[in-house]
Design an enzyme around this catalytic site. Structure first.
Site, PDB file in Angstrom:
ATOM      1  N   ASP A   1      -0.440  -5.240   9.504  1.00  0.00           N
ATOM      2  CA  ASP A   1      -1.441  -4.326   8.945  1.00  0.00           C
ATOM      3  C   ASP A   1      -2.698  -5.158   8.702  1.00  0.00           C
ATOM      4  O   ASP A   1      -2.686  -6.107   7.916  1.00  0.00           O
ATOM      5  CB  ASP A   1      -0.934  -3.711   7.636  1.00  0.00           C
ATOM      6  CG  ASP A   1      -1.847  -2.593   7.135  1.00  0.00           C
ATOM      7  OD1 ASP A   1      -3.044  -2.588   7.494  1.00  0.00           O
ATOM      8  OD2 ASP A   1      -1.369  -1.734   6.376  1.00  0.00           O
TER       9      ASP A   1
ATOM     10  N   LYS B   1     -13.230  -1.026   5.920  1.00  0.00           N
ATOM     11  CA  LYS B   1     -13.732  -2.007   4.961  1.00  0.00           C
ATOM     12  C   LYS B   1     -14.684  -3.006   5.613  1.00  0.00           C
ATOM     13  O   LYS B   1     -15.738  -3.317   5.061  1.00  0.00           O
ATOM     14  CB  LYS B   1     -12.578  -2.780   4.312  1.00  0.00           C
ATOM     15  CG  LYS B   1     -11.946  -2.097   3.118  1.00  0.00           C
ATOM     16  CD  LYS B   1     -11.051  -0.950   3.502  1.00  0.00           C
ATOM     17  CE  LYS B   1     -10.328  -0.381   2.306  1.00  0.00           C
ATOM     18  NZ  LYS B   1      -9.475   0.764   2.681  1.00  0.00           N
TER      19      LYS B   1
ATOM     20  N   TRP C   1       0.850  -1.187   0.000  1.00  0.00           N
ATOM     21  CA  TRP C   1       0.000   0.000   0.000  1.00  0.00           C
ATOM     22  C   TRP C   1       0.887   1.239   0.000  1.00  0.00           C
ATOM     23  O   TRP C   1       1.810   1.354   0.809  1.00  0.00           O
ATOM     24  CB  TRP C   1      -0.888  -0.050   1.244  1.00  0.00           C
ATOM     25  CG  TRP C   1      -1.876   1.069   1.384  1.00  0.00           C
ATOM     26  CD1 TRP C   1      -2.698   1.555   0.427  1.00  0.00           C
ATOM     27  CD2 TRP C   1      -2.154   1.806   2.580  1.00  0.00           C
ATOM     28  NE1 TRP C   1      -3.480   2.573   0.945  1.00  0.00           N
ATOM     29  CE2 TRP C   1      -3.170   2.736   2.265  1.00  0.00           C
ATOM     30  CE3 TRP C   1      -1.649   1.772   3.892  1.00  0.00           C
ATOM     31  CZ2 TRP C   1      -3.685   3.630   3.204  1.00  0.00           C
ATOM     32  CZ3 TRP C   1      -2.170   2.636   4.817  1.00  0.00           C
ATOM     33  CH2 TRP C   1      -3.168   3.556   4.482  1.00  0.00           C
TER      34      TRP C   1
END
Length: 408
Positions: free
Chosen positions: A216, A252, A134
């Site tokens: 993460d 999300k 990312w």
């Protein structure tokens, strides 16, 4: 005369620039495969029913006020988030070696984590991040004095799989006590995760080199539809007695994108060490934004702690996972039907929100400029942008982009 006359203009990150172009595009066939946000089969955002119900409960509860939360945020959320990640009967929770604080989504968790490492970590402050990863990982690390951005190989473009051997070799060669950031599941941007056997190898290297691990965790449940399955790697590291951080997002997994709800977890060697570190992380929060907002945190807390809402949230998570799996099938089938050159089975074998298509930069440019299909030029696409109704157009456009780019 301005004090800031020497400031240069910086371009927006590609994902925001392309989404802006998509919004302004008037072409009837346009498709947005850029931003990582869930979309329904109709291509619309989805406010989860459990979230709607939680908001109704909050709105009717006159005991709730708008007073400041503490620096560590809403405790009921922190506790529930910790159990979600580490397991309801986790030994590290029972031993009081795990601590957590509410953050401004996963990004805020990462930033506080990086700041804490820069200020207090006594080991090597090289932070190894997967290649690719990312984009915000590098953006944050590069802007924090005291830590250094490094990379380990992750994706093998020939096999379209995780190159665990190359990854472990690089981590073996890292300085003792370096920091390594690992995607717990649904790797962004590749959609490819290590197997359980791979995780065992990775953990062994981390132990051997005394590496400090950061997980993460933005897509818990998106890889398999089961949050317990997706949290396996984290719980395995906990069982080994390792110290690590988890940077968790609810954007999300609950559709709380704009509410900015997340948590930073730390598992320490002892309860005393864990709570000392938590106290310092609270001071970092105080110095940046003082305390987090309450509304999204209360929603997430209700969805995790209210029995009926928890059941509904778990069903919603399964549906989001299933919808993305269907999108992969739509695209894979359409690519085969259109006789698009190449093997596209990786569309099915990858998981989570994203797919690394293997398309070149030139092919992506054709898709954007000619076909109004917006995607990152790395070839990464958000599978949520694929629907049953547009899969044929996307596949035929892929074919044309491959042929056109080859001619040029």
């Amino acid at each position: 005369m301005s004090h800031f006359g020497e400031v240069s203009y910086v371009e927006l990150p590609a994902v925001f620039h392309l989404s802006g172009r998509f919004a302004a595009d008037t072409d009837a066939n346009k498709v947005n495969l850029t931003i990582g946000a869930y979309r329904t089969e109709a291509g619309k955002p989805w406010v989860l029913p459990c979230v709607r119900q939680a908001e109704s409960i909050l709105a009717s509860d006159e005991t709730i006020n708008k007073e400041y939360l503490s620096m560590s945020g809403l405790q009921s959320l922190c506790d529930a988030a910790m159990r979600l990640v580490l397991g309801e009967s986790s030994p590290v929770i029972q031993e009081d070696r795990a601590v957590a604080l509410q953050t401004l989504s996963g990004t805020g968790a990462l930033y506080i984590c990086f700041q804490f490492i820069a200020q207090f970590y006594g080991g090597c402050k090289d932070i190894y991040v997967s290649d690719p990863s990312w984009g915000n990982h590098k953006l944050m690390i590069d802007r924090i004095p005291g830590v250094n951005f490094k990379q380990y190989p992750y994706y093998n473009s020939q096999t379209m799989a995780v190159d665990v051997d190359a990854m472990c070799k690089t981590l073996e060669e890292a300085a003792e006590g370096s920091v390594v950031l690992l995607h717990a599941c649904a790797h962004n941007p590749t959609g490819i995760d290590p197997s359980r056997d791979d995780w065992v190898k990775i953990a062994a290297v981390c132990q051997k080199k005394n590496l400090l691990v950061i997980f993460d965790l933005a897509y818990l449940g998106y890889a398999s539809g089961d949050y317990n399955e997706d949290a396996w790697s984290i719980r395995y590291f906990a069982d080994l007695g390792m110290e690590f951080f988890v940077c968790q997002s609810f954007a999300k997994i609950m559709g709380l994108y704009s509410e900015r709800v997340g948590a930073l977890h730390f598992v320490g060697a002892t309860s005393e060490i864990a709570h000392k570190c938590l106290s310092q992380m609270k001071i970092i929060v105080r110095s940046i934004y003082s305390n987090p907002p309450s509304h999204g945190a209360r929603i997430a807390s209700l969805c995790l702690n209210n029995r009926d809402l928890r059941i509904e949230w778990e069903e919603c998570l399964k549906e989001m996972h299933a919808r993305i799996r269907r999108a992969r099938t739509y695209l894979h089938t359409a690519l085969k039907m259109a006789n698009v050159p190449g093997n596209w089975d990786h569309i099915l074998s990858q998981n989570g929100m994203f797919s690394y298509t293997g398309l070149t930069k030139a092919q992506c440019e054709v898709l954007i400029e000619k076909h109004h299909i917006y995607l990152l030029k790395s070839g990464r696409i958000s599978m949520c942008g694929v629907t049953e109704s547009n899969a044929k157009y996307v596949a035929e456009s892929f074919k044309d982009s491959i042929e056109t780019a080859k001619e040029n």
